[in-house]
Motif scaffolding. Structure first.
Motif, short mmCIF file in Angstrom:
data_model
loop_
_atom_site.label_atom_id
_atom_site.label_comp_id
_atom_site.label_asym_id
_atom_site.label_seq_id
_atom_site.Cartn_x
_atom_site.Cartn_y
_atom_site.Cartn_z
N ILE A 57 25.57 48.77 -15.66
CA ILE A 57 24.34 48.09 -15.27
C ILE A 57 23.63 47.52 -16.51
O ILE A 57 23.20 46.36 -16.53
CB ILE A 57 23.41 49.05 -14.50
CG1 ILE A 57 24.04 49.42 -13.15
CG2 ILE A 57 22.03 48.42 -14.30
CD1 ILE A 57 23.30 50.52 -12.42
N ASP A 58 23.51 48.35 -17.54
CA ASP A 58 22.79 47.91 -18.75
C ASP A 58 23.52 46.77 -19.45
O ASP A 58 22.88 45.79 -19.88
CB ASP A 58 22.64 49.09 -19.71
CG ASP A 58 21.71 50.16 -19.17
OD1 ASP A 58 20.98 49.87 -18.20
OD2 ASP A 58 21.72 51.29 -19.70
N CYS A 59 24.83 46.87 -19.57
CA CYS A 59 25.59 45.81 -20.26
C CYS A 59 25.49 44.49 -19.52
O CYS A 59 25.27 43.42 -20.15
CB CYS A 59 27.06 46.23 -20.40
SG CYS A 59 27.35 47.56 -21.57
N ARG A 60 25.62 44.52 -18.23
CA ARG A 60 25.54 43.28 -17.46
C ARG A 60 24.15 42.65 -17.58
O ARG A 60 24.00 41.44 -17.79
CB ARG A 60 25.88 43.54 -15.99
CG ARG A 60 25.75 42.29 -15.11
CD ARG A 60 26.20 42.52 -13.69
NE ARG A 60 27.66 42.59 -13.61
CZ ARG A 60 28.35 43.71 -13.42
NH1 ARG A 60 27.69 44.86 -13.30
NH2 ARG A 60 29.66 43.70 -13.35
N ALA A 61 23.11 43.47 -17.47
CA ALA A 61 21.74 42.94 -17.53
C ALA A 61 21.44 42.33 -18.90
O ALA A 61 20.81 41.26 -18.99
CB ALA A 61 20.74 44.04 -17.20
N LEU A 62 21.88 42.99 -19.96
CA LEU A 62 21.60 42.49 -21.31
C LEU A 62 22.26 41.14 -21.57
O LEU A 62 21.65 40.23 -22.16
CB LEU A 62 22.06 43.52 -22.35
CG LEU A 62 21.21 44.78 -22.46
CD1 LEU A 62 21.93 45.84 -23.28
CD2 LEU A 62 19.86 44.45 -23.09
N VAL A 63 23.51 40.98 -21.16
CA VAL A 63 24.22 39.72 -21.40
C VAL A 63 23.69 38.63 -20.48
O VAL A 63 23.58 37.46 -20.87
CB VAL A 63 25.74 39.91 -21.25
CG1 VAL A 63 26.47 38.60 -21.45
CG2 VAL A 63 26.24 40.95 -22.24
N GLU A 64 23.34 38.96 -19.25
CA GLU A 64 22.77 37.97 -18.33
C GLU A 64 21.45 37.43 -18.84
O GLU A 64 21.08 36.28 -18.57
CB GLU A 64 22.59 38.59 -16.95
CG GLU A 64 23.87 38.71 -16.14
CD GLU A 64 23.62 39.31 -14.76
OE1 GLU A 64 22.53 39.89 -14.56
OE2 GLU A 64 24.51 39.21 -13.90
N ASP A 65 20.71 38.25 -19.59
CA ASP A 65 19.40 37.81 -20.09
C ASP A 65 19.51 36.82 -21.24
O ASP A 65 18.50 36.21 -21.62
CB ASP A 65 18.58 39.03 -20.54
CG ASP A 65 17.99 39.78 -19.36
OD1 ASP A 65 17.96 39.21 -18.25
OD2 ASP A 65 17.57 40.94 -19.54
N LEU A 66 20.70 36.62 -21.80
CA LEU A 66 20.89 35.57 -22.79
C LEU A 66 20.76 34.22 -22.09
O LEU A 66 21.41 33.97 -21.07
CB LEU A 66 22.24 35.71 -23.48
CG LEU A 66 22.42 36.92 -24.40
CD1 LEU A 66 23.87 37.03 -24.85
CD2 LEU A 66 21.49 36.82 -25.60
N ALA A 67 19.96 33.33 -22.65
CA ALA A 67 19.62 32.08 -21.96
C ALA A 67 20.82 31.19 -21.70
O ALA A 67 20.82 30.39 -20.76
CB ALA A 67 18.56 31.32 -22.77
N TRP A 68 21.86 31.27 -22.50
CA TRP A 68 22.97 30.32 -22.40
C TRP A 68 24.17 30.84 -21.60
O TRP A 68 25.17 30.14 -21.47
CB TRP A 68 23.44 29.93 -23.81
CG TRP A 68 23.77 31.10 -24.68
CD1 TRP A 68 22.93 31.75 -25.53
CD2 TRP A 68 25.03 31.78 -24.78
NE1 TRP A 68 23.57 32.79 -26.16
CE2 TRP A 68 24.88 32.83 -25.71
CE3 TRP A 68 26.28 31.60 -24.18
CZ2 TRP A 68 25.90 33.69 -26.05
CZ3 TRP A 68 27.31 32.46 -24.51
CH2 TRP A 68 27.12 33.50 -25.43
N THR A 69 24.09 32.06 -21.05
CA THR A 69 25.25 32.64 -20.36
C THR A 69 25.22 32.34 -18.87
O THR A 69 24.17 32.09 -18.27
CB THR A 69 25.30 34.16 -20.55
OG1 THR A 69 24.10 34.73 -20.04
CG2 THR A 69 25.45 34.51 -22.02
#
Length: 622
Positions: A146-158
């Protein structure tokens, strides 16, 4: 990105079908994804009305098709709302993922090397990677995902993020071909028989399996094998794979015992048993396992030492009972495993208490039974004693006594019905009373003296014994029972501690030394006076176990006291022989807590690296 009129009308129609209706439901020309860039991953309708919500909905539907910065143009030639993909996109992703810290290893998952196969699809901006954990039974793997997915999704360009949770292959160092694919070997041991060691081994194995691990149980007690009685395999026919024996199985857990291949126990001398175990180790093909549970024979003799050395045991779980004699056996077991560098990671105290309902056995309220005839005779005698005679109240005395008895019966029935109704309205389980048949046990002493934090109490329960006798593991037959939860907690603790042992074998113990020039005990570069450490002893001679009352008078400890010998006791405690003849055991966490409480005040100083190298006379730890 401008939306076509057809797309917006379709979205408006869809929203209207969901009940979204406002006065401004007209088509808004030029609505674009950029209008909603502030909530990149939001799919909820905004206050601007269905037209804006439609634009938002269509932008979400079309979002996966965004192009990379080099070629991302919309239908009308305008630039994409997403920022360009950075040149060092791997560094950006790893940077945010480094905020995820393994709570057991106390390091971030990037430093630990858990992130594997990191890839980016530049056309769709989809990111994918694996998180390779130490074990598939990791208790925090779901939260990691859950944490890994949320952190990478929060990057504006992903774009979309795909996280795959895996486990690293980890095999023990052994010269036995059959054990070459086993990740960790866990010894379940006790120094005396009859304490529930085999029961613990079986239920621990199936609890580990419930966490997602592949598990095997090896019953190495050839004198009295228990596994054939406690676990009935799905197929009890022994099969051969080439020249090796294939373990039997029950519900996917692999099983092997001397009792499966030979009826009865072995009648032989020690050297013959050692040879037999050597054959077992080489002949059984366990295949790929995350954990192999060893159901050890009782004692601390040849067999235990041979197994510890031949199998390179990863960790041990000690099983005991609350009696004082059993505590002495626990100490001997810890010492034995410490002599072969095997850490004891948990202690299970079986038969810790007997649990009964405060309202009666088996959860039923105690209902006194009335002897109607006897009560009637007593009523009649009492009435006559008080002067009541036949004809009073228009009744014979025996009739009056019978009427009074009927009143008592009705009142008793009414009280029982009210109590039953109260129980039906109460969702909580019946109040339980714990009767400690064999005494209060030793959990606090084990924690205080040896630093073993994971101690578990299992009650004396007839269902656990019945399941063991019937060949059905308790945690399989009663997965929702409180005792099954205790076994699962034990399994989670074992998983965590084994991970620490594997990753921190060289750094789990602090560096401890005695500097005679100061004099001071040096712990990871911080000094503490020997007298201060001696006064902090919490053994049974210095602190009363049940109340925590200080028995040692600090004033009786001389400032000139010195440690004569210091050595690790397991992975979690330090043993110190003092010059005043006393022997102390200090959990490392107690020493660290003592240093923190003292801070930079009296009794503690900081030592430089050069000073430590030049003055250390005795070094303990790794």
């Amino acid at each position: 990105m401008a939306l076509t009129r057809t797309a917006q009308l379709w979205a408006l129609s869809l929203l209207a079908s969901q009940g979204v209706t406002t006065a401004d439901a007209a088509f808004v020309p030029g609505a674009s994804v950029a209008s909603f860039a502030g909530s990149k991953h939001s799919s909820t309708a905004t206050a601007a009305g269905p037209a804006a919500a439609a634009a938002n909905l269509v932008s979400e539907v079309r979002r996966p098709t965004f192009l990379s910065a080099e070629s991302s143009e919309d239908e009308d030639g305008s630039e994409s709302a997403l920022p360009p993909i950075p040149n060092e996109w791997r560094g950006d992703i790893l940077s945010v993922l480094s905020s995820v810290v393994d709570p057991d290893l106390n390091r971030d998952i990037v430093t630990l090397g858990f992130i594997k196969n990191l890839e980016l699809n530049e056309r769709t901006r989809a990111v994918s990677f694996d998180v390779e954990l130490t074990t598939p039974a990791c208790p925090v793997k779901d939260q990691f995902e859950i944490d890994c997915r949320a952190l990478v999704e929060d990057l504006a360009w992903t774009g979309d993020v795909d996280v795959t949770m895996t486990a690293a292959p980890s095999n023990i160092d052994t010269d036995s071909l059959g054990l070459s694919q086993v990740g960790a070997v866990i010894a379940v041991s006790s120094c005396k028989g009859g304490v529930g060691k085999s029961t613990t081994a079986v239920n621990l194995a199936y609890s580990l399996q419930s966490l997602g691990a592949s598990v095997g149980i090896f019953d190495v007690d050839v004198y009295g094998p228990s596994l054939p009685t406690m676990v009935t395999p799905d197929d009890d026919n022994v099969q051969f794979v080439g020249r090796q024996i294939a373990p039997l199985q029950r519900n996917g857990v692999k099983l092997m015992s001397f009792g499966y291949v030979n009826e009865g126990s072995a009648v032989m001398r020690g050297p013959m048993v050692t040879q037999l175990l050597d054959q077992f180790l080489s002949l059984v093909n366990w295949g790929s396992l995350d954990y192999l549970i060893l159901d050890m024979p009782p004692g601390t003799g040849d067999i235990q030492l041979t197994l510890s050395q031949r199998l390179n045991i990863t960790a041990a779980v000690i099983v005991t009972t609350p009696q004082e004699l059993s505590f002495a056996d626990v100490v001997r077991g810890i010492d034995m495993f410490d002599s072969v560098n095997v850490p004891c990671v948990a202690v299970v105290e079986n038969m810790a208490y007997y649990e009964v309902d405060s309202n009666g056995a088996n959860g039923e309220k105690a209902k006194p039974e009335l002897d109607i005839e006897r009560l009637k005779r007593k009523m009649e005698a009492k009435l006559r004693d008080t002067g009541v005679v036949d004809g009073d109240f228009g009744l014979q005395v025996d009739e009056l006594a019978e009427s009074l008895v009927e009143v008592v019966e009705k009142e008793q029935l009414r009280s029982a019905e009210e109590a039953s109704s109260d129980d039906a309205d109460d969702d909580a389980s019946p109040t339980k009373e714990r009767i400690q048949i064999f005494g209060p046990g030793h959990k606090s002493r084990l924690s205080d003296q040896y630093g073993i934090e994971h101690t578990y109490s299992v009650p004396l329960l007839d269902r656990i014994a019945a399941n063991g006798d019937s060949g059905d593991p308790f945690v399989l037959s009663h997965p929702d029972a409180p005792q099954s939860s205790t076994y699962r907690e034990l399994a989670s603790s074992v998983v965590r501690e084994v991970g620490k042992v594997k990753y921190n074998r060289d750094s789990s113990r602090p560096v401890v030394a005695f500097d005679s020039a100061k004099p001071a005990v040096v712990v990871d570069g911080r000094d503490i006076s020997p007298a201060t450490l001696r006064r902090a002893c919490r053994c049974a001679y210095c602190v009363e176990e049940l109340t925590g009352r200080q028995l040692l008078d600090p004033a009786t400890i001389s400032e000139s006291v010195r440690p004569l010998k210091m050595e690790p006791c397991g992975n979690y405690a330090l043993s110190v022989d003092w010059s005043d003849g006393h022997k102390s055991l200090y959990p490392y966490r107690q020493i660290q807590s003592l240093l923190e409480d003292m801070g930079e005040g009296e009794g503690t100083t900081t030592t430089t690296t050069k000073e430590r190298e030049s003055t250390m006379e005795e070094k303990v730890g790794v």
